[in-house]
Enzyme design. Structure first.
Site, PDB file in Angstrom:
ATOM      1  N   THR A  48       0.821  -1.209   0.000  1.00 26.27           N
ATOM      2  CA  THR A  48       0.000   0.000   0.000  1.00 26.27           C
ATOM      3  C   THR A  48       0.856   1.260   0.000  1.00 26.27           C
ATOM      4  OG1 THR A  48      -1.788  -1.123   1.164  1.00 26.27           O
ATOM      5  CG2 THR A  48      -1.768   1.271   1.290  1.00 26.27           C
ATOM      6  N   THR A  65       1.329  -4.548   4.300  1.00 25.70           N
ATOM      7  CA  THR A  65       1.023  -4.930   5.679  1.00 25.70           C
ATOM      8  C   THR A  65       0.308  -6.270   5.806  1.00 25.70           C
ATOM      9  OG1 THR A  65      -1.045  -3.666   5.615  1.00 25.70           O
ATOM     10  CG2 THR A  65       0.911  -2.529   6.456  1.00 25.70           C
ATOM     11  N   ASP A  66      -0.327  -6.756   4.729  1.00 31.63           N
ATOM     12  CA  ASP A  66      -1.120  -7.990   4.843  1.00 31.63           C
ATOM     13  C   ASP A  66      -0.290  -9.179   5.303  1.00 31.63           C
ATOM     14  OD1 ASP A  66      -3.404  -6.679   4.129  1.00 31.63           O
ATOM     15  OD2 ASP A  66      -3.702  -7.698   2.213  1.00 31.63           O
ATOM     16  N   SER A  85       1.553  -7.424  -1.022  1.00 30.73           N
ATOM     17  CA  SER A  85       2.071  -8.521  -0.196  1.00 30.73           C
ATOM     18  C   SER A  85       1.132  -9.715  -0.149  1.00 30.73           C
ATOM     19  CB  SER A  85       2.377  -8.024   1.222  1.00 30.73           C
ATOM     20  OG  SER A  85       1.215  -7.724   1.951  1.00 30.73           O
TER      21      SER A  85
END
Length: 327
Positions: free
Chosen positions: A13, A86-87, A53
């Protein structure tokens, strides 16, 4: 001469903008991210990939880990920062933590708001991550996750909010430090047992699956994973580590067939421990399943896959991973 920080960018992101075809897509080159952050420390940017990710596999994470370890060993580099989606940041960071040489520090960061947002959190997170990587107080902490002014140990960091800037938490442990303005405050050093060598990951990667437990779970998912060739299973059990009767039956069969089973909890905090009989955790332990302490399922899967890659024999793999449990 001040510290020299190498920044590896991978997408996520933090490097995304709205796409003409709809949705948000990764599109911002690494050097633009760092330019926008306006860090006061000497940095060098290397773009490793430009991916969301959620598309990353364990194989890609191992490739990234190899790049990072090479940077850590470079005498021209004083610290390493990795920008990442971040996932799956917690998986990449924890895998790296298991493979990092002692005395190393690598700081992961990302963003919850894309690069075109007027109040995007990416620039500040990069500045903070660079400050942590450059600070002598952070030396030897292993892999870290720094976002929203908080510094988390990779072992404990988990994505706790889908959209809020305060994306990460360390349930049951808390952050190891904070960034306030130009100051980095480290409260404590996380325990890092002896890990694994990157060279041990060179062979075929074992299949390790996560199986959630829920009311009426009849064990069909456990059986399907075993049939698909899983060498390891992580059971996301109820409460302190309890299965349903169907799951317990299939776990007994899997262990008998040489599948290594780790037990975690679907609860956000607290360790798993065999407390209940009559089909509960005590019976799982008697069947040969291993309780994973306070590790949640995503990290237990990373640890089990890493141990099985290093040691194909289940007993030797367990001997390597047990020191990482219960911390």
């Amino acid at each position: 001469m001040g510290p020299r920080i190498r920044i590896l960018t991978t997408g996520g992101t933090i490097a995304s903008r709205p796409a003409p075809e709809g949705g948000v897509s990764v599109a911002v080159p690494g050097h633009r991210l760092v330019t926008a952050a306006e860090t006061a420390v000497t940095t060098e940017v290397r773009e490793v990939m430009l991916e969301h990710s959620f598309n990353l596999t364990r194989a890609r994470m191992l490739e990234l880990a190899g790049r990072i370890v090479a940077e850590v060993r470079d005498p021209e580099v004083d610290g390493v920062v990795v920008t990442h989606g971040t996932d799956t940041m917690e998986e990449s960071a924890y895998l790296l933590d298991l493979l990092l040489p002692p005395g190393s520090t690598v700081v992961f960061t990302g963003a919850q708001r894309h690069a075109a947002e007027p109040d995007g959190d990416g620039p500040r997170n990069i500045r903070d991550a660079v400050r942590v990587a450059a600070d002598p107080a952070a030396r030897g902490l292993g892999a870290l996750v720094t976002m929203a002014g908080l510094v988390h140990a990779a072992r404990h960091a988990t994505k706790a909010d889908t959209l809020a800037p305060e994306a990460f938490a360390s349930p049951g442990h808390g952050p190891v430090g904070r960034v306030s303005g130009d100051r980095v405050r480290i409260a404590f050093h996380p325990v890092r047992p002896a890990g694994f060598d990157l060279a041990e990951m060179a062979g075929p990667q074992p299949r390790v699956d996560i199986v959630p437990v829920h009311p009426d779970a009849d064990g069909v998912q456990v059986a399907a994973c075993a049939a698909a060739g899983a060498r390891g299973l992580v059971v996301e059990a109820l409460g302190a580590g309890n299965p349903t009767p169907g799951v317990l039956r299939e776990i007994r069969s899997c262990v008998a067939d040489g599948v290594t089973v780790l037990v975690t909890s679907r609860c956000a905090r607290g360790p798993v421990t065999p407390v209940y009989g009559a089909g509960g955790g005590v019976d799982l332990a008697e069947a040969g399943a291993v309780f994973a302490g306070s590790l949640r399922a995503p990290k237990a899967r990373v640890l089990l896959a890493t141990a099985l890659a290093a040691e194909p024999r289940p007993d030797r793999a367990l001997a390597r991973l047990v020191p990482h449990l219960g911390l």
